[in-house]
Design a protein around this motif. Structure first.
Motif, short mmCIF file in Angstrom:
data_model
loop_
_atom_site.label_atom_id
_atom_site.label_comp_id
_atom_site.label_asym_id
_atom_site.label_seq_id
_atom_site.Cartn_x
_atom_site.Cartn_y
_atom_site.Cartn_z
N ARG A 1 32.23 -33.01 -13.08
CA ARG A 1 31.40 -31.80 -13.14
C ARG A 1 31.12 -31.25 -11.74
N ALA A 2 30.86 -32.14 -10.79
CA ALA A 2 30.61 -31.68 -9.42
C ALA A 2 31.85 -30.99 -8.85
N ARG A 3 33.03 -31.56 -9.09
CA ARG A 3 34.27 -30.97 -8.61
C ARG A 3 34.54 -29.62 -9.29
N THR A 4 34.37 -29.59 -10.59
CA THR A 4 34.59 -28.35 -11.34
C THR A 4 33.60 -27.28 -10.90
N TRP A 5 32.33 -27.66 -10.77
CA TRP A 5 31.32 -26.68 -10.41
C TRP A 5 31.54 -26.15 -8.99
N GLY A 6 32.08 -26.98 -8.12
CA GLY A 6 32.41 -26.51 -6.77
C GLY A 6 33.37 -25.33 -6.82
N MET A 7 34.38 -25.43 -7.66
CA MET A 7 35.35 -24.34 -7.80
C MET A 7 34.74 -23.12 -8.49
N VAL A 8 33.92 -23.37 -9.52
CA VAL A 8 33.28 -22.26 -10.23
C VAL A 8 32.33 -21.54 -9.28
N ALA A 9 31.54 -22.29 -8.52
CA ALA A 9 30.59 -21.68 -7.59
C ALA A 9 31.32 -20.86 -6.52
N GLU A 10 32.45 -21.38 -6.05
CA GLU A 10 33.23 -20.67 -5.04
C GLU A 10 33.80 -19.36 -5.58
N ARG A 11 34.34 -19.40 -6.77
CA ARG A 11 35.01 -18.23 -7.34
C ARG A 11 34.05 -17.25 -8.00
N CYS A 12 32.94 -17.75 -8.54
CA CYS A 12 32.00 -16.90 -9.26
C CYS A 12 30.77 -16.56 -8.44
N GLY A 13 30.59 -17.25 -7.32
CA GLY A 13 29.44 -16.96 -6.47
C GLY A 13 28.13 -17.44 -7.06
N ASP A 14 28.13 -18.59 -7.72
CA ASP A 14 26.91 -19.13 -8.31
C ASP A 14 26.31 -20.16 -7.36
N PRO A 15 25.11 -19.89 -6.80
CA PRO A 15 24.53 -20.81 -5.81
C PRO A 15 23.83 -22.03 -6.41
N ALA A 16 23.56 -22.02 -7.72
CA ALA A 16 22.83 -23.13 -8.35
C ALA A 16 23.70 -24.38 -8.42
N SER A 17 23.05 -25.54 -8.56
CA SER A 17 23.80 -26.78 -8.78
C SER A 17 24.26 -26.79 -10.23
N TRP A 18 25.23 -27.64 -10.53
CA TRP A 18 25.73 -27.68 -11.91
C TRP A 18 24.65 -28.18 -12.86
N GLU A 19 23.80 -29.10 -12.39
CA GLU A 19 22.73 -29.61 -13.26
C GLU A 19 21.77 -28.48 -13.64
N ASP A 20 21.37 -27.67 -12.63
CA ASP A 20 20.45 -26.56 -12.90
C ASP A 20 21.09 -25.52 -13.81
N ALA A 21 22.34 -25.19 -13.54
CA ALA A 21 23.03 -24.19 -14.36
C ALA A 21 23.16 -24.66 -15.81
N LEU A 22 23.53 -25.93 -16.00
CA LEU A 22 23.66 -26.47 -17.36
C LEU A 22 22.30 -26.52 -18.06
N ASN A 23 21.26 -26.92 -17.35
CA ASN A 23 19.92 -26.95 -17.94
C ASN A 23 19.44 -25.54 -18.32
N ASN A 24 19.72 -24.56 -17.47
CA ASN A 24 19.36 -23.17 -17.80
C ASN A 24 20.10 -22.71 -19.05
N TRP A 25 21.38 -23.08 -19.16
CA TRP A 25 22.16 -22.71 -20.35
C TRP A 25 21.58 -23.39 -21.59
N ARG A 26 21.20 -24.67 -21.45
CA ARG A 26 20.62 -25.40 -22.58
C ARG A 26 19.32 -24.73 -23.05
N HIS A 27 18.48 -24.33 -22.08
CA HIS A 27 17.22 -23.69 -22.44
C HIS A 27 17.46 -22.34 -23.11
N SER A 28 18.44 -21.60 -22.64
CA SER A 28 18.70 -20.29 -23.24
C SER A 28 19.36 -20.41 -24.62
N ASN A 29 19.99 -21.56 -24.88
CA ASN A 29 20.63 -21.79 -26.18
C ASN A 29 19.82 -22.78 -27.03
#
Length: 193
Positions: A163-191
């Motif tokens: 997940r850390a490796r994948t999120w590094g690429m996603v953050a680079e390409r999508c410009g998401d500054p959050a950590s993968w844990e925070d992003a996943l938790n935000n998604w969980r709360h919204s769903n």
């Protein structure tokens, strides 16, 4: 394979968890379709024809990784919300369920009688280390719940690394500054998960 099939959880039963090959295969397949091919998945989100072809782009060789164009934020968020996070959540659910199975008593353990016999035989054994220094060796069989607990622990470590490796690429390409844990938790709360 459809996106729904990639994120769909298998039928969660103790038999599924105790079949370590099946559990490993599910995790491996899920990781290979999303995380291992994250660069291809992100490249597929690009729509180069939107801006048209620029002939000057071929005049200079592009070797700098900073020249990569970022992906449309809406498209990127859709990928994360509909593909990446559901896949991660499914794997988390499977590992959490199997961890629960590993910590529960196992009345159907097929090796229980064999292990009890080995322990009884070991208690009756006479150990004379002066005559045989290896006579004190005893390697009891591991209960299948212990084996499952070790597998789940190892797979959670692998999951964190991937997940850390994948999120590094996603953050680079999508410009998401959050950590993968925070992003996943935000998604969980919204769903509401």
């Amino acid at each position: 394979m459809s996106e729904a099939a990639l994120t769909e959880a298998p039928a969660l039963t103790p038999q599924f968890c105790f079949n370590e090959k099946l559990l490993r295969d599910f995790l491996r397949l899920s990781r290979s379709t999303i995380d291992d091919s994250i660069a291809q998945n992100l490249n597929a989100l690009m729509t180069p024809a939107r801006q048209g072809f620029d002939p000057s782009s071929t005049a200079v060789r592009q070797i700098d990784s900073n020249t990569r164009k970022s992906i449309d934020p809406t498209t990127c968020q859709g990928f994360k919300d509909n593909v990446l996070f559901p896949s991660w959540q499914t794997r988390s659910d499977v590992l959490t369920y199997c961890a629960g199975v590993a910590t529960s008593p196992d009345p159907d353990d097929p090796d229980l009688i064999l292990r009890e016999t080995e322990f009884a035989r070991d208690r009756e054994r006479v150990v004379n280390e002066r005559l045989d220094p290896y006579s004190a060796r005893f390697f009891p069989r591991e209960a299948r719940t212990e084996s499952l607990a070790n597998l789940v622990r190892n797979q959670r470590t692998v999951e964190d690394i991937i997940r850390a490796r994948t999120w590094g690429m996603v953050a680079e390409r999508c410009g998401d500054p959050a950590s993968w844990e925070d992003a996943l938790n935000n998604w969980r709360h919204s769903n509401q998960r």
